[in-house]
Motif scaffolding. Structure first.
Motif, PDB file in Angstrom:
ATOM      1  N   ALA A 149       0.787  -1.236   0.000  1.00 31.74           N
ATOM      2  CA  ALA A 149       0.000   0.000   0.000  1.00 31.74           C
ATOM      3  C   ALA A 149       0.818   1.284   0.000  1.00 31.74           C
ATOM      4  CB  ALA A 149      -0.920  -0.009   1.214  1.00 31.74           C
ATOM      5  N   LYS A 150       2.066   1.213   0.430  1.00 36.63           N
ATOM      6  CA  LYS A 150       2.800   2.462   0.664  1.00 36.63           C
ATOM      7  C   LYS A 150       2.963   3.344  -0.578  1.00 36.63           C
ATOM      8  CE  LYS A 150       5.384   1.376   4.736  1.00 36.63           C
ATOM      9  NZ  LYS A 150       6.479   0.546   5.168  1.00 36.63           N
ATOM     10  N   GLN A 151       2.793   4.627  -0.332  1.00 39.18           N
ATOM     11  CA  GLN A 151       2.960   5.635  -1.370  1.00 39.18           C
ATOM     12  C   GLN A 151       4.334   5.524  -2.044  1.00 39.18           C
ATOM     13  OE1 GLN A 151       0.258   7.559  -1.711  1.00 39.18           O
ATOM     14  NE2 GLN A 151       1.182   8.356  -3.601  1.00 39.18           N
ATOM     15  N   SER A 152       5.336   5.206  -1.211  1.00 37.51           N
ATOM     16  CA  SER A 152       6.713   5.187  -1.729  1.00 37.51           C
ATOM     17  C   SER A 152       6.936   4.094  -2.771  1.00 37.51           C
ATOM     18  CB  SER A 152       7.696   4.993  -0.567  1.00 37.51           C
ATOM     19  OG  SER A 152       7.317   3.883   0.215  1.00 37.51           O
ATOM     20  N   ARG A 153       5.954   3.211  -2.959  1.00 41.63           N
ATOM     21  CA  ARG A 153       6.092   2.185  -3.989  1.00 41.63           C
ATOM     22  C   ARG A 153       5.981   2.774  -5.393  1.00 41.63           C
ATOM     23  NH1 ARG A 153       5.919  -3.371  -2.370  1.00 41.63           N
ATOM     24  NH2 ARG A 153       5.695  -3.506  -0.119  1.00 41.63           N
ATOM     25  N   SER A 154       5.605   4.051  -5.488  1.00 38.78           N
ATOM     26  CA  SER A 154       5.583   4.694  -6.809  1.00 38.78           C
ATOM     27  C   SER A 154       7.000   4.727  -7.380  1.00 38.78           C
ATOM     28  CB  SER A 154       5.012   6.104  -6.713  1.00 38.78           C
ATOM     29  OG  SER A 154       5.835   6.858  -5.844  1.00 38.78           O
ATOM     30  N   TYR A 155       8.001   4.494  -6.521  1.00 32.19           N
ATOM     31  CA  TYR A 155       9.400   4.388  -6.979  1.00 32.19           C
ATOM     32  C   TYR A 155       9.497   3.429  -8.174  1.00 32.19           C
ATOM     33  CZ  TYR A 155      14.182   2.472  -7.008  1.00 32.19           C
ATOM     34  OH  TYR A 155      15.422   2.022  -7.391  1.00 32.19           O
ATOM     35  N   TYR A 156       8.803   2.278  -8.057  1.00 32.58           N
ATOM     36  CA  TYR A 156       8.979   1.231  -9.068  1.00 32.58           C
ATOM     37  C   TYR A 156       8.391   1.652 -10.417  1.00 32.58           C
ATOM     38  CZ  TYR A 156      10.611  -1.322  -5.076  1.00 32.58           C
ATOM     39  OH  TYR A 156      11.336  -1.687  -3.970  1.00 32.58           O
ATOM     40  N   THR A 157       7.259   2.352 -10.373  1.00 31.51           N
ATOM     41  CA  THR A 157       6.654   2.848 -11.621  1.00 31.51           C
ATOM     42  C   THR A 157       7.608   3.852 -12.255  1.00 31.51           C
ATOM     43  OG1 THR A 157       4.625   2.857 -10.335  1.00 31.51           O
ATOM     44  CG2 THR A 157       4.490   3.749 -12.574  1.00 31.51           C
ATOM     45  N   GLU A 158       8.049   4.775 -11.419  1.00 26.06           N
ATOM     46  CA  GLU A 158       8.935   5.834 -11.913  1.00 26.06           C
ATOM     47  C   GLU A 158      10.245   5.248 -12.451  1.00 26.06           C
ATOM     48  OE1 GLU A 158      11.001   9.602 -10.072  1.00 26.06           O
ATOM     49  OE2 GLU A 158       9.208   9.077  -8.931  1.00 26.06           O
ATOM     50  N   PHE A 159      10.741   4.238 -11.745  1.00 23.40           N
ATOM     51  CA  PHE A 159      11.992   3.605 -12.167  1.00 23.40           C
ATOM     52  C   PHE A 159      11.831   3.035 -13.587  1.00 23.40           C
ATOM     53  CE2 PHE A 159      15.192   0.376 -12.652  1.00 23.40           C
ATOM     54  CZ  PHE A 159      16.298   0.872 -11.974  1.00 23.40           C
ATOM     55  N   VAL A 160      10.733   2.278 -13.779  1.00 27.24           N
ATOM     56  CA  VAL A 160      10.512   1.648 -15.089  1.00 27.24           C
ATOM     57  C   VAL A 160      10.334   2.716 -16.169  1.00 27.24           C
ATOM     58  CG1 VAL A 160       8.873   0.222 -16.407  1.00 27.24           C
ATOM     59  CG2 VAL A 160       9.688  -0.542 -14.167  1.00 27.24           C
ATOM     60  N   GLU A 161       9.636   3.784 -15.815  1.00 26.92           N
ATOM     61  CA  GLU A 161       9.438   4.868 -16.795  1.00 26.92           C
ATOM     62  C   GLU A 161      10.775   5.508 -17.176  1.00 26.92           C
ATOM     63  OE1 GLU A 161       4.968   6.354 -15.482  1.00 26.92           O
ATOM     64  OE2 GLU A 161       6.735   7.316 -14.630  1.00 26.92           O
ATOM     65  N   LYS A 162      11.683   5.554 -16.211  1.00 24.80           N
ATOM     66  CA  LYS A 162      12.946   6.257 -16.460  1.00 24.80           C
ATOM     67  C   LYS A 162      14.058   5.370 -17.008  1.00 24.80           C
ATOM     68  CE  LYS A 162      12.343  10.217 -13.568  1.00 24.80           C
ATOM     69  NZ  LYS A 162      12.590  10.932 -12.339  1.00 24.80           N
ATOM     70  N   VAL A 163      13.828   4.059 -17.064  1.00 25.42           N
ATOM     71  CA  VAL A 163      14.849   3.169 -17.615  1.00 25.42           C
ATOM     72  C   VAL A 163      15.130   3.600 -19.062  1.00 25.42           C
ATOM     73  CG1 VAL A 163      15.176   0.811 -18.490  1.00 25.42           C
ATOM     74  CG2 VAL A 163      14.441   1.162 -16.132  1.00 25.42           C
ATOM     75  N   PRO A 164      16.408   3.866 -19.423  1.00 23.66           N
ATOM     76  CA  PRO A 164      16.712   4.341 -20.774  1.00 23.66           C
ATOM     77  C   PRO A 164      16.238   3.367 -21.866  1.00 23.66           C
ATOM     78  CG  PRO A 164      18.650   4.517 -19.355  1.00 23.66           C
ATOM     79  CD  PRO A 164      17.597   3.767 -18.583  1.00 23.66           C
ATOM     80  N   SER A 165      16.022   3.904 -23.048  1.00 20.49           N
ATOM     81  CA  SER A 165      15.407   3.111 -24.115  1.00 20.49           C
ATOM     82  C   SER A 165      16.303   1.993 -24.643  1.00 20.49           C
ATOM     83  CB  SER A 165      14.974   4.023 -25.260  1.00 20.49           C
ATOM     84  OG  SER A 165      16.118   4.715 -25.715  1.00 20.49           O
ATOM     85  N   ASP A 166      17.581   1.965 -24.240  1.00 21.24           N
ATOM     86  CA  ASP A 166      18.426   0.840 -24.672  1.00 21.24           C
ATOM     87  C   ASP A 166      18.550  -0.218 -23.566  1.00 21.24           C
ATOM     88  OD1 ASP A 166      19.917   2.338 -22.966  1.00 21.24           O
ATOM     89  OD2 ASP A 166      21.639   2.619 -24.288  1.00 21.24           O
ATOM     90  N   CYS A 167      17.588  -0.235 -22.660  1.00 19.78           N
ATOM     91  CA  CYS A 167      17.597  -1.226 -21.575  1.00 19.78           C
ATOM     92  C   CYS A 167      16.284  -2.012 -21.566  1.00 19.78           C
ATOM     93  CB  CYS A 167      17.761  -0.545 -20.220  1.00 19.78           C
ATOM     94  SG  CYS A 167      19.286   0.385 -20.078  1.00 19.78           S
ATOM     95  N   VAL A 168      16.363  -3.244 -21.055  1.00 20.74           N
ATOM     96  CA  VAL A 168      15.202  -4.134 -21.002  1.00 20.74           C
ATOM     97  C   VAL A 168      14.796  -4.353 -19.540  1.00 20.74           C
ATOM     98  CG1 VAL A 168      14.471  -6.536 -21.410  1.00 20.74           C
ATOM     99  CG2 VAL A 168      15.748  -5.299 -23.178  1.00 20.74           C
ATOM    100  N   VAL A 169      13.482  -4.359 -19.303  1.00 19.70           N
ATOM    101  CA  VAL A 169      12.976  -4.609 -17.951  1.00 19.70           C
ATOM    102  C   VAL A 169      12.344  -6.002 -17.909  1.00 19.70           C
ATOM    103  CG1 VAL A 169      11.299  -3.890 -16.198  1.00 19.70           C
ATOM    104  CG2 VAL A 169      12.522  -2.159 -17.533  1.00 19.70           C
ATOM    105  N   LEU A 170      12.879  -6.841 -17.039  1.00 21.23           N
ATOM    106  CA  LEU A 170      12.249  -8.136 -16.775  1.00 21.23           C
ATOM    107  C   LEU A 170      11.427  -7.940 -15.505  1.00 21.23           C
ATOM    108  CD1 LEU A 170      15.599 -10.083 -17.049  1.00 21.23           C
ATOM    109  CD2 LEU A 170      13.773 -10.302 -18.712  1.00 21.23           C
ATOM    110  N   THR A 171      10.264  -8.559 -15.452  1.00 23.16           N
ATOM    111  CA  THR A 171       9.480  -8.389 -14.230  1.00 23.16           C
ATOM    112  C   THR A 171       8.784  -9.681 -13.842  1.00 23.16           C
ATOM    113  OG1 THR A 171       7.925  -6.939 -13.089  1.00 23.16           O
ATOM    114  CG2 THR A 171       7.340  -7.560 -15.338  1.00 23.16           C
ATOM    115  N   LEU A 172       8.382  -9.767 -12.598  1.00 20.04           N
ATOM    116  CA  LEU A 172       7.609 -10.909 -12.098  1.00 20.04           C
ATOM    117  C   LEU A 172       6.945 -10.513 -10.792  1.00 20.04           C
ATOM    118  CD1 LEU A 172       9.510 -12.166  -9.598  1.00 20.04           C
ATOM    119  CD2 LEU A 172      10.767 -13.085 -11.503  1.00 20.04           C
ATOM    120  N   ALA A 173       5.962 -11.334 -10.386  1.00 20.68           N
ATOM    121  CA  ALA A 173       5.183 -11.132  -9.148  1.00 20.68           C
ATOM    122  C   ALA A 173       4.233  -9.946  -9.278  1.00 20.68           C
ATOM    123  CB  ALA A 173       6.085 -11.008  -7.938  1.00 20.68           C
TER     124      ALA A 173
END
Ligand code: SF4
Ligand code: SF3
Length: 542
Positions: free
Chosen positions: A401-425
């Motif tokens: 629930a924590k507000q600070s979890r928006s870190y993960y959304t922001e992180f993925v948004e900011k990952v440069p376009s020459d990088c790949v994001v793997l995710t799970l859970a």
């Protein structure tokens, strides 16, 4: 009560009056007693194993009972009490088989576990004496490592239980869980011994995830990449949440030809990738997001809901009549299936309005488990060699629930376009519908699956390390993890066992990790809390 097993624990210290999750003092005491009883059952199973007495029923029971104490699984005191009773019966039957039962046994569990089994009050009183903090003299580092071990085992037990449902079991997993549970009764155990048991827990949890992977892929085929609609299909509807594939399969069979569409919620999303599940034409799409938004999303769903194990939030009165539980999920006064005969759930769905018309809401992709990713390994390796792909980020783990979890959304948004994001859970529901595009045909957002599919992620990382002839820590791969409940503890221990360094963990560090234990994790493994997406990306990418 005192409980600090999950990330949302009160004030980052511990829940003392009522759980932030809604767990009552009574249920907390019953869970403490159940854990205590399981430790004592484990003492007997160890003696029995030495004499060649193996009882799979007791082994599976141990996993189920541990799993039922995981955060957001079971809030039903009567159910926990019945597990305590069953545990006591198993202790007695093993003692009898071992021939060392006394006329009237005076051992601590027998004295503490009241004989008037049906009286929940007496069980609660007994549970109050065996809680986490019942020994005020215990050293804080020992307590910290002991609880880390227990939480790791709870997570592992959940995966072993899911595998056992599909008839996959492994004696080494049961033997370890029992050895380690029994070891936590030893008040003189050293920090070194507990730490090595924690690492062993990580090792054995890989085995648990491996047999679950074998159970899932052996029964339903290897996941394939698939587009999953997020909208609606006109018609009656049932929503399935949780983690259990067998429950979903049975429901798909029982709803065939009935004019009902089946939707997934939360961690069930990756089920769309399994060939033997996706073949059902009425297995339609994914509704809503993950378990954190459960209450508000379930409230709007126009059909009935099946909640498989786990996570659950207290159902609102507005949809309480249309929700049914199965597996270890428990809420007082909520209908529960023990036999996968889902007729009442289907009847309920048929009596509800369903979706009045088709609704468009875009789509997401899932199904990038190890087979799918490794089938394009050549393409990936080439892209890394030509520097088309600069870095991989595994942004995975739980949601909360924590507000600070928006870190993960922001992180993925900011990952440069020459990088790949793997995710799970389930943490991915904060960003699972982002359109990140692709690099030379390789999608930039790859959903590997459920939390237990961390096994697939490990396999992918090991295969890449082998292809590049280096160690996993030398790959252009970083782990950005979010944790909430105890399955994340098991996975974290597995990654540490594998020697994976510099994992970033958030949104906050576990309350049960003492300063000294944290120092060990920092010094030995470079484990660090998340900071800001910009700072972390700068540190990793330079
Ligand atoms: Fe508190 Fe988490 Fe324990 Fe629930 S499971 S009582 S929220 S620490
Ligand atoms: Fe999510 Fe519980 Fe952890 Fe399966 S469902 S990952 S929080």
């Amino acid at each position: 009560m005192f409980c600090f097993q999950c990330e949302q624990t009160a004030k980052g210290i511990g829940c003392e009056k009522i759980g932030v999750c809604g767990k009552t003092h009574e249920v907390a005491a019953l869970q403490d007693l159940l854990i205590f009883a399981l430790k004592n059952l484990s003492v007997e199973t160890i003696k029995a194993r030495k004499k060649g007495i193996l009882d799979n029923k007791i082994n599976i029971f141990t996993c189920k009972a541990l799993f039922s104490t995981l955060t957001n699984v079971n809030f039903d005191g009567a159910k926990i009490a019945s597990l305590i009773k069953e545990c006591k019966t198993h202790i007695a039957s093993l003692k009898e088989k071992l021939g060392d039962e006394a006329e009237e046994c005076k051992c601590k569990p027998c004295m503490l576990l009241p004989s008037s089994d049906n009286e929940i009050e007496s069980l609660i009183k007994a549970g109050e004496k065996v809680g986490i903090k019942s020994n005020s003299k215990i050293n804080e580092d020992i307590l910290s490592l002991r609880e880390l071990l227990i939480y790791g085992m709870k997570g592992m037990a959940s995966y072993a239980d899911h595998a056992a449902i599909l008839d996959h079991t492994d004696e080494t997993i049961f033997a370890f869980i029992q050895e380690a549970l029994a070891a936590t009764l030893n008040e003189n155990i050293s920090a070194e011994d507990l730490l090595s048991l924690c690492m062993k827990c990580g090792e054995i949890n890989i085995k648990a995830m491996e047999i679950l992977d074998a159970a899932n892929t052996g029964t339903y085929g290897h996941p394939v990449p698939v587009k999953v609609p997020l909208g609606a299909k006109k018609g009656k509807a049932i929503l399935v949440s949780g983690h259990d594939l067998k429950d979903l399969e049975e429901l798909l069979k029982q709803t065939e030809g009935k004019g009902i569409y089946i939707y997934t919620h939360g961690e069930m999303l990756p089920c769309h990738g399994y060939p033997k599940l996706k073949k059902y034409p009425h297995f339609y799409g994914h509704y809503g997001t993950g378990w954190q938004n459960q209450a508000k999303e379930f409230d709007k769903f126009p059909g009935s809901i099946l909640m498989t194990t786990n996570c659950i939030q207290k159902p609102k009165d507005t949809y309480k009549d249309s929700i049914f539980t199965t597996g270890l999920v428990g809420f007082p006064q909520v209908a529960h299936f023990n036999d996968r005969n889902f007729a009442p759930l289907i009847e309920k769905a048929l009596s509800m309005p369903g979706f009045a018309e088709d609704g468009e809401a875009g789509e997401v992709m899932t199904g990038f488990a190890r087979n799918a990713v490794l089938s394009i390994a050549d393409k990936i390796i080439e892209a890394v060699k030509t520097k088309a792909i600069k870095h991989f980020f595994l942004v995975g783990g739980c949601d909360g629930a924590k507000q600070s979890r928006s870190y993960y959304t922001e992180f993925v948004e900011k990952v440069p376009s020459d990088c790949v994001v793997l995710t799970l859970a389930c943490g991915k529901f904060r960003f699972f519908d982002k359109k990140l595009g692709d690099i030379n045909g390789i999608p930039r957002l790859l959903d590997i699956g459920q939390c237990n599919d961390a096994y697939s992620a490990i396999k992918i990382a090991l295969a890449l390390a082998e292809a590049f002839n280096c160690g996993v820590n030398d790959l252009p791969l970083s782990f950005i993890l979010s944790w909430y409940e105890q399955k994340a503890c098991a996975i974290l221990l597995s990654l540490l066992y594998l020697g994976i360094k510099n994992i970033k963990l958030g949104p906050s560090l576990p309350a049960f990790v003492s300063p000294n234990v944290l120092n060990i994790l920092v010094e030995k493994f470079g484990l660090a809390p998340i900071s800001t997406p910009d700072q972390d990306l700068k540190e990793i990418l330079g």
